[in-house]
Design a protein around this motif. Structure first.
Motif, PDB file in Angstrom:
ATOM      1  N   PHE A 133       0.425  10.295  -4.479  1.00  0.00           N
ATOM      2  CA  PHE A 133       0.955  11.570  -4.006  1.00  0.00           C
ATOM      3  C   PHE A 133       1.729  12.279  -5.113  1.00  0.00           C
ATOM      4  O   PHE A 133       1.518  13.453  -5.386  1.00  0.00           O
ATOM      5  N   PHE A 134       2.621  11.550  -5.781  1.00  0.00           N
ATOM      6  CA  PHE A 134       3.408  12.181  -6.836  1.00  0.00           C
ATOM      7  C   PHE A 134       2.555  12.550  -8.047  1.00  0.00           C
ATOM      8  O   PHE A 134       2.833  13.541  -8.730  1.00  0.00           O
ATOM      9  N   LEU A 135       1.504  11.790  -8.319  1.00  0.00           N
ATOM     10  CA  LEU A 135       0.570  12.184  -9.383  1.00  0.00           C
ATOM     11  C   LEU A 135      -0.149  13.487  -9.033  1.00  0.00           C
ATOM     12  O   LEU A 135      -0.349  14.345  -9.892  1.00  0.00           O
ATOM     13  N   ALA A 136      -0.527  13.641  -7.763  1.00  0.00           N
ATOM     14  CA  ALA A 136      -1.188  14.879  -7.333  1.00  0.00           C
ATOM     15  C   ALA A 136      -0.236  16.073  -7.437  1.00  0.00           C
ATOM     16  O   ALA A 136      -0.636  17.157  -7.879  1.00  0.00           O
TER      17      ALA A 136
ATOM     18  N   PRO B 137       0.809  -1.221   0.000  1.00  0.00           N
ATOM     19  CA  PRO B 137       0.000   0.000   0.000  1.00  0.00           C
ATOM     20  C   PRO B 137       0.842   1.272   0.000  1.00  0.00           C
ATOM     21  O   PRO B 137       0.407   2.306  -0.492  1.00  0.00           O
ATOM     22  N   GLY B 138       2.044   1.208   0.525  1.00  0.00           N
ATOM     23  CA  GLY B 138       2.919   2.377   0.522  1.00  0.00           C
ATOM     24  C   GLY B 138       3.249   2.826  -0.887  1.00  0.00           C
ATOM     25  O   GLY B 138       3.344   4.029  -1.161  1.00  0.00           O
ATOM     26  N   SER B 139       3.412   1.893  -1.788  1.00  0.00           N
ATOM     27  CA  SER B 139       3.695   2.236  -3.184  1.00  0.00           C
ATOM     28  C   SER B 139       2.505   2.927  -3.838  1.00  0.00           C
ATOM     29  O   SER B 139       2.674   3.863  -4.620  1.00  0.00           O
ATOM     30  N   VAL B 140       1.310   2.480  -3.510  1.00  0.00           N
ATOM     31  CA  VAL B 140       0.106   3.097  -4.060  1.00  0.00           C
ATOM     32  C   VAL B 140      -0.023   4.537  -3.560  1.00  0.00           C
ATOM     33  O   VAL B 140      -0.276   5.461  -4.339  1.00  0.00           O
TER      34      VAL B 140
ATOM     35  N   ALA C  57       2.891  11.518   5.273  1.00  0.00           N
ATOM     36  CA  ALA C  57       1.818  10.530   5.166  1.00  0.00           C
ATOM     37  C   ALA C  57       2.322   9.243   4.513  1.00  0.00           C
ATOM     38  O   ALA C  57       1.969   8.141   4.945  1.00  0.00           O
ATOM     39  N   VAL C  58       3.150   9.368   3.495  1.00  0.00           N
ATOM     40  CA  VAL C  58       3.729   8.198   2.837  1.00  0.00           C
ATOM     41  C   VAL C  58       4.584   7.407   3.825  1.00  0.00           C
ATOM     42  O   VAL C  58       4.496   6.175   3.907  1.00  0.00           O
ATOM     43  N   MET C  59       5.390   8.110   4.620  1.00  0.00           N
ATOM     44  CA  MET C  59       6.243   7.417   5.596  1.00  0.00           C
ATOM     45  C   MET C  59       5.407   6.711   6.659  1.00  0.00           C
ATOM     46  O   MET C  59       5.733   5.599   7.070  1.00  0.00           O
ATOM     47  N   VAL C  60       4.316   7.335   7.090  1.00  0.00           N
ATOM     48  CA  VAL C  60       3.451   6.699   8.089  1.00  0.00           C
ATOM     49  C   VAL C  60       2.842   5.418   7.521  1.00  0.00           C
ATOM     50  O   VAL C  60       2.818   4.378   8.197  1.00  0.00           O
ATOM     51  N   VAL C  61       2.365   5.467   6.294  1.00  0.00           N
ATOM     52  CA  VAL C  61       1.786   4.269   5.673  1.00  0.00           C
ATOM     53  C   VAL C  61       2.839   3.172   5.565  1.00  0.00           C
ATOM     54  O   VAL C  61       2.572   2.006   5.865  1.00  0.00           O
ATOM     55  N   ARG C  62       4.051   3.522   5.181  1.00  0.00           N
ATOM     56  CA  ARG C  62       5.122   2.519   5.072  1.00  0.00           C
ATOM     57  C   ARG C  62       5.449   1.900   6.420  1.00  0.00           C
ATOM     58  O   ARG C  62       5.632   0.689   6.527  1.00  0.00           O
TER      59      ARG C  62
END
Length: 84
Positions: free
Chosen positions: A36-39, A28-31, A70-75
Motif C-alpha cells: 500500500f505504501f509503495l503504491a 500478511p498484514g505487513s505485506v 484494507a490494511v486494518m481488515v487484513v490485520r
C-alpha cells in the motif's frame, strides 16, 4: 535473573546467542501495508515527474483512507485466525 517467556508476553523471542536464528511467523498484514505504501509513493513520484497530479485531493484522500481500512481488515482477520 531473567523472567520466563510466559510472563513477558506471547510475542517475546528468546535470544539464544550470536549466530542462531529464530523463526518468525509470516505476517500478511505487513505485506499488504508495504504494498500500500509503495503504491502511494509511486503515485506521488509519478505526479512529481509528470508535473501534474495523478488525482486530485478528492481522489487521493479517499484512496488513502480505503487503503488503510484494507490494511486494518487484513490485520484483524489474520490476528483472529492466529489466535484460534
Amino acid at each position: 535473573m531473567a523472567e520466563p517467556m510466559e510472563s513477558r508476553g506471547r510475542d517475546a523471542v528468546e535470544h539464544a546467542g550470536p549466530g542462531t536464528r529464530t523463526r518468525r511467523r509470516f505476517d500478511p498484514g505487513s505485506v499488504v501495508t508495504g504494498l500500500f505504501f509503495l503504491a502511494v509513493a509511486a503515485a506521488f513520484l509519478v505526479s512529481g515527474l509528470a508535473g501534474q497530479l495523478v488525482g486530485g485531493p478528492e481522489v487521493l484522500v479517499p484512496a488513502v483512507l480505503l487503503g488503510m481500512a484494507a490494511v486494518m481488515v487484513v490485520r484483524v482477520v489474520t490476528r483472529s485466525r492466529r489466535h484460534r
